[in-house]
Design an enzyme around this catalytic site. Structure first.
Site, short mmCIF file in Angstrom:
data_model
loop_
_atom_site.label_atom_id
_atom_site.label_comp_id
_atom_site.label_asym_id
_atom_site.label_seq_id
_atom_site.Cartn_x
_atom_site.Cartn_y
_atom_site.Cartn_z
N ARG A 176 0.91 -1.17 -0.14
CA ARG A 176 0.70 -0.07 -0.16
C ARG A 176 0.69 1.34 -0.28
O ARG A 176 0.34 2.20 0.12
CB ARG A 176 -1.00 0.27 1.27
CG ARG A 176 -1.90 -1.15 1.44
CD ARG A 176 -3.19 -0.68 -0.19
NE ARG A 176 -4.14 -1.61 0.02
CZ ARG A 176 -4.40 -2.85 -0.08
NH1 ARG A 176 -3.35 -3.13 -0.95
NH2 ARG A 176 -5.50 -3.48 -0.26
N SER A 186 -11.24 -0.36 2.70
CA SER A 186 -9.96 0.22 4.05
C SER A 186 -9.71 0.72 3.71
O SER A 186 -9.49 1.77 3.07
CB SER A 186 -9.01 -1.39 3.72
OG SER A 186 -9.42 -2.39 3.44
N GLU A 246 -5.70 4.40 5.98
CA GLU A 246 -4.59 3.82 4.23
C GLU A 246 -5.40 5.17 3.93
O GLU A 246 -4.36 5.14 2.37
CB GLU A 246 -5.62 1.87 4.31
CG GLU A 246 -4.59 1.73 2.74
CD GLU A 246 -5.76 1.83 1.57
OE1 GLU A 246 -6.50 2.33 1.17
OE2 GLU A 246 -6.50 0.22 1.94
N1 EPU Z 1 -11.96 -10.87 9.62
C1 EPU Z 1 -12.55 -10.78 10.39
N2 EPU Z 1 -13.81 -9.60 10.88
C2 EPU Z 1 -13.96 -8.84 9.68
C3 EPU Z 1 -13.35 -9.05 8.65
C4 EPU Z 1 -11.78 -10.41 8.43
O1 EPU Z 1 -12.43 -11.55 11.34
O2 EPU Z 1 -14.75 -8.46 9.91
C5 EPU Z 1 -11.31 -11.81 9.65
C6 EPU Z 1 -10.96 -12.72 7.82
O3 EPU Z 1 -11.48 -13.28 8.28
C7 EPU Z 1 -9.46 -13.21 7.40
C8 EPU Z 1 -8.87 -11.76 7.99
O4 EPU Z 1 -9.46 -11.43 8.44
O5 EPU Z 1 -9.09 -13.86 7.90
C9 EPU Z 1 -8.49 -10.71 6.49
O6 EPU Z 1 -9.87 -10.02 5.45
P1 EPU Z 1 -10.04 -9.42 4.59
O7 EPU Z 1 -9.17 -11.01 3.66
O8 EPU Z 1 -11.36 -9.96 4.27
O9 EPU Z 1 -9.08 -8.95 3.63
P2 EPU Z 1 -8.58 -7.31 4.91
O10 EPU Z 1 -6.90 -7.59 5.50
O11 EPU Z 1 -9.16 -6.85 5.86
C10 EPU Z 1 -7.17 -6.50 2.57
C11 EPU Z 1 -7.06 -5.73 2.02
C12 EPU Z 1 -8.09 -5.07 0.98
C13 EPU Z 1 -8.53 -6.12 0.01
C14 EPU Z 1 -8.27 -7.97 0.46
C15 EPU Z 1 -8.84 -8.97 -0.13
C16 EPU Z 1 -5.52 -4.11 3.36
C17 EPU Z 1 -5.74 -2.98 3.91
N3 EPU Z 1 -7.67 -4.13 2.78
O12 EPU Z 1 -8.77 -6.49 2.96
O13 EPU Z 1 -8.40 -3.94 0.07
O14 EPU Z 1 -10.23 -6.34 -0.58
O15 EPU Z 1 -7.58 -7.87 2.10
O16 EPU Z 1 -7.47 -9.30 -0.57
O17 EPU Z 1 -4.88 -4.22 2.81
C18 EPU Z 1 -8.86 -1.70 0.60
O18 EPU Z 1 -7.70 -0.94 0.26
O19 EPU Z 1 -10.13 -1.02 0.19
C19 EPU Z 1 -9.75 -2.82 0.09
C20 EPU Z 1 -10.79 -3.29 0.63
#
Ligand code: EPU
Length: 342
Positions: free
Chosen positions: A166, A240, A337
């Site tokens: 990022r 995010s 972010e």
């Molecule tokens: N999780 C929870 N609770 C929640 C949501 C998620 O416990 O409410 C857990 C999930 O089970 C999972 C972990 O958290 O194990 C990660 O969740 P997720 O795969 O949804 O990804 P994220 O790390 O929250 C990142 C990016 C997103 C991108 C997703 C999918 C960043 C800051 N965000 O989110 O990007 O779509 O991965 O790859 O790196 C954005 O940048 O605006 C964005 C949406």
């Protein structure tokens, strides 16, 4: 070329958060020449400049922006094929997902996992957009930009963009002098698909008949995103709101002791990335939390939403409350972010 400068334009309408006061001055740049002209106008009138793309990763202050907002609308996608290698030269103003769809239609691999990310092509390298096991840096060949101080053009090779999670050169003090006008991608025909990311792998496990094709992966990502992330028609949001924090191994081990289920991704031998959504949800209980007209999205705790008539100040107050709670429970300092504009 006549530069058309408007005054007191509401920025809320130009952001996916649907938040923000007026731009004192506002214009659209649909070519490099128009952009240079707009910058010259700002210089002559001693105005600060803010460059707007799709407005999908910014939080504009309720007081608006006191200078000139330039919205980049440089269009055009040119594909060039050379055997299995495909080069795509894309105007900074092209909608990101429109470009992804064009690639899928042509059978070109490389950006399909980044389907449905809001924003423009020109904004993609700035924060090195990423999702579902892919980052845009893997496909960027070069970035064309205009230096807003000298009005010189410069082409950055991939290493010169200094991409990381990022982040890129364009977010650093020196990089902020450059306005991206065009991005050149290095893509492939007949390449392989990346379906290893948890959500995609689970999708295929649940739907064994779903085609393992470019179109199939794009459709899977669209379905997953639509389920987890808010519909921009119904909520104001910038996706995010915070970056996933990277902590030292010792810090991670102490967290693991306290919260045995905490997920993690190894970055290298020394550091570990923690999915903040998990912490906000399971440790701090923020999922679905609402305060005034804003809140934490019910299906994804990393996403802040404006339920309607929310203000920048309300989002900021909520974000600070979340930052304090995470610090108190985990000793992790988290950072937004989303880019603040004021
Ligand atoms: N999780 C929870 N609770 C929640 C949501 C998620 O416990 O409410 C857990 C999930 O089970 C999972 C972990 O958290 O194990 C990660 O969740 P997720 O795969 O949804 O990804 P994220 O790390 O929250 C990142 C990016 C997103 C991108 C997703 C999918 C960043 C800051 N965000 O989110 O990007 O779509 O991965 O790859 O790196 C954005 O940048 O605006 C964005 C949406």
């Amino acid at each position: 070329m006549a530069l058309h400068i408007k005054e007191y334009v509401s920025l809320a309408e130009y952001t996916t958060f649907k938040i923000g006061g007026n731009a004192r001055f506002f214009c659209i740049a649909d070519s490099e020449e128009a952009l240079a002209e707009a910058i010259t106008y700002a210089k002559k009138n001693d105005l600060p400049v803010f460059v707007l793309g799709g407005g999908s990763n910014i939080l504009v202050s309720d007081e608006g922006f006191p200078g000139l907002v330039i919205k980049i609308e440089i269009e055009g996608i040119e594909f060039e094929e050379n055997g299995d290698d495909v080069t795509a030269s894309v105007g900074a103003g092209v909608n990101w997902d429109f470009f992804v769809e064009e690639c899928v239609v042509r059978g070109v691999f490389g950006v399909e996992n980044l389907s449905l990310i809001p924003g423009t092509v020109g904004a993609a390298p700035v924060q090195n957009i990423g999702a579902y096991g892919a980052e845009v840096r893997e496909t960027i060949k070069s970035v064309h930009a205009l230096n807003r101080i000298t009005l010189e053009r410069k082409v950055f090779s991939n290493p010169e963009c200094v991409f990381s999670y990022r982040d890129s050169f364009f977010k650093k003090a020196e990089g902020k002098n450059f306005i991206i006008t065009r991005v050149v991608f290095s893509l492939k025909k007949n390449s392989s698909l990346n379906t290893a990311y948890k959500d995609i792998a689970e999708y295929y496990a649940r739907n064994p008949e779903h085609p393992k094709t470019l179109r199939g992966v794009r459709d899977a990502v669209v379905t997953i995103r639509t389920k987890k992330l808010p519909d921009l028609e119904k909520f104001g949001t910038a996706g995010s709101f915070f970056k996933n924090p990277i902590v030292g191994r010792k810090h991670y081990e102490s967290l693991k002791e306290k919260y045995p289920d905490i997920p993690s991704y190894a970055v290298d031998g020394e550091s570990v990335k923690i999915p903040l959504a998990w912490v906000l949800d399971n440790v701090c209980g923020f999922k679905g939390y609402r305060k005034d007209n804003v809140g934490v999205y019910q299906n994804q705790a990393l996403v802040l939403v404006n339920f309607g008539n929310g203000t920048s100040a309300q989002i900021d107050t909520l974000a600070k409350e979340m930052m304090r709670a995470v610090k108190a429970k985990t000793n992790i300092e988290i950072e937004p972010e989303v880019h603040y504009v004021n």
